[in-house]
Design an enzyme around this catalytic site. Structure first.
Site, mmCIF file in Angstrom:
data_model
loop_
_atom_site.group_PDB
_atom_site.id
_atom_site.type_symbol
_atom_site.label_atom_id
_atom_site.label_comp_id
_atom_site.label_asym_id
_atom_site.label_seq_id
_atom_site.Cartn_x
_atom_site.Cartn_y
_atom_site.Cartn_z
ATOM 1 N N GLU A 130 1.664 6.649 43.287
ATOM 2 C CA GLU A 130 2.300 6.198 42.733
ATOM 3 C C GLU A 130 3.428 7.239 42.577
ATOM 4 O OE1 GLU A 130 2.622 3.186 40.584
ATOM 5 O OE2 GLU A 130 0.522 2.793 41.354
ATOM 6 N N LEU A 156 9.558 12.560 53.008
ATOM 7 C CA LEU A 156 9.940 11.531 52.018
ATOM 8 C C LEU A 156 10.974 11.858 51.195
ATOM 9 C CD1 LEU A 156 6.293 11.296 51.415
ATOM 10 C CD2 LEU A 156 7.022 9.440 51.840
ATOM 11 N N TYR A 201 6.083 5.905 33.217
ATOM 12 C CA TYR A 201 5.214 4.516 34.510
ATOM 13 C C TYR A 201 4.721 5.239 35.489
ATOM 14 C CZ TYR A 201 4.803 1.800 38.624
ATOM 15 O OH TYR A 201 4.598 1.709 39.766
ATOM 16 N N ASP A 222 9.558 -0.756 35.436
ATOM 17 C CA ASP A 222 9.936 -0.219 36.610
ATOM 18 C C ASP A 222 11.182 -1.280 36.674
ATOM 19 O OD1 ASP A 222 8.784 -1.600 38.190
ATOM 20 O OD2 ASP A 222 7.903 -0.776 39.692
ATOM 21 N N CYS A 257 10.349 -11.989 42.746
ATOM 22 C CA CYS A 257 11.200 -12.472 42.018
ATOM 23 C C CYS A 257 12.392 -10.944 42.443
ATOM 24 C CB CYS A 257 10.656 -11.832 40.329
ATOM 25 S SG CYS A 257 12.008 -12.137 39.017
#
Length: 355
Positions: free
Chosen positions: A36, A79, A119, A137, A191
């Site tokens: 995450e 990253l 989140y 999110d 979506c």
């Protein structure tokens, strides 16, 4: 809206069509946490190899808490948003000290850890511990705005808080892990921000925006952001066949290595600033290229030069500075911006090498 109908259609679709991702083969809260944090501001395909390598090297909370900083940042190199991994290590140390090395198992405890927001705490508590906490999110905000045909500005905190209530209502009574991961995949695969695939949407018949033909204008997202431009002379400095790098002790690239750079307008000014800061004489030998690197709220424009340190190596070492060989550069955690400055190869600059 029939919430049970929504849950059933969504989770059934997810079981059949959801993405097969490496972090979905574990209930280990540490591994879920790592995934995450990596996925914040970073694409899934980019994260996959980093996730595998990170867990192979640092497989648990204790190994992260005790790891050498350079190793941790080297594993994260590329990253970006390096504050994430710095906070992860601090949080791991907190877990060792306050929770006897066991990951806290409630949302209220998880969110108190360094670097963990709403989140991430919702994702870990729901996926690892089965708590009914809906994730909020970009994906879920977009889905909710369309499902309920709402034109609230999702860039605003008050909208996120209101949508959190909606998410917690939608997740109630079903498997929280499956529901949240299904919502993530629905946003990533169906979506989408532009051209949503409404034809294949498992909850199309429950989507008020689809019925009202407003999916193309939702969600409303009006952000007031501006980026500042910073112009540097960045110098790749050598002494013989070794390179002079510094480790950033604070700021945007804290704990990462990089080349010296200043906001100055000429190579002569760079040389003067360098001497004032490090007590060493340098000469910039060759202009290499321009490099542009975009951060979230600033843009670096780097004029890259190749240079040499003219003082003897003995003086450099006596001042407690370290010189690095080309092989050693590959082992250091270097910022992506300065990796761009290096280019395809450290010595690949028109055959030029400082003597």
């Amino acid at each position: 809206m029939n919430i049970q109908h929504f849950q059933k259609n969504l989770i059934t679709w997810y079981k059949n069509k959801g993405r097969d991702l490496p972090w979905r083969h574990t209930n280990d809260p540490y591994a879920i946490w790592v995934s995450e944090i990596m996925l914040q501001q970073t694409q899934v395909d980019t994260v996959k190899p980093y996730y595998v390598r990170f867990l192979e090297t640092l497989p648990d909370i204790k190994s992260l808490a005790l790891a050498d900083d350079d190793l941790v940042f080297k594993l994260w190199e590329g990253l970006g948003y390096y504050r994430r991994v710095r906070h992860m290590k601090e949080a791991a140390q907190t877990i060792i000290e306050n929770y006897d090395g066991h990951f806290p198992d409630t949302y209220d405890r998880i969110i108190k850890l360094k670097g963990i927001g709403n989140y991430t705490a919702s994702a870990i508590s729901s996926i690892a511990f089965g708590q009914e906490k809906g994730v909020i999110d970009g994906n879920t905000l977009r889905i909710l705005s369309r499902i309920y045909n709402r034109q609230d500005n999702i860039a605003l905190e008050k909208t996120k808080k209101n949508y959190q209530i909606l998410m917690d209502e939608l997740i109630h009574g079903c498997d929280p892990s499956l529901f949240n991961q299904a919502m993530m995949d629905l946003g990533a695969m169906i979506c989408t921000p532009k051209h949503p695939d409404c034809t294949n949407c498992p909850v199309q018949n429950l989507c008020e925006a689809y019925q009202a033909d407003t999916t193309a204008i939702l969600p409303v997202k009006i952000k007031n952001t501006s980026k500042s431009d910073i112009y540097y002379i960045t110098a790749i400095l050598k002494k013989g066949d070794k390179y002079f790098l510094i480790k950033n002790e604070e700021g945007l690239l804290q704990n990462l290595y990089g080349f010296v750079q200043y906001e100055v307008e000429s190579p002569i000014s760079f040389e003067e600033h360098f001497y004032d800061q490090y007590g060493l004489s340098v000469r910039l030998c060759e202009y290499i290229k321009e490099v542009k690197h975009v951060f979230s709220h600033r843009i670096w424009h780097m004029s890259v030069y190749l240079g040499e340190i003219t003082d003897p190596e003995e003086k450099i070492l006596s001042e407690n500075y370290t010189l690095y060989s080309q092989d050693e550069l590959t082992l250091l955690p270097i910022s992506t911006a300065h990796r761009k400055a290096i280019g395809d190869g450290v010595c690949g600059f028109s055959g030029v090498s400082a003597k």
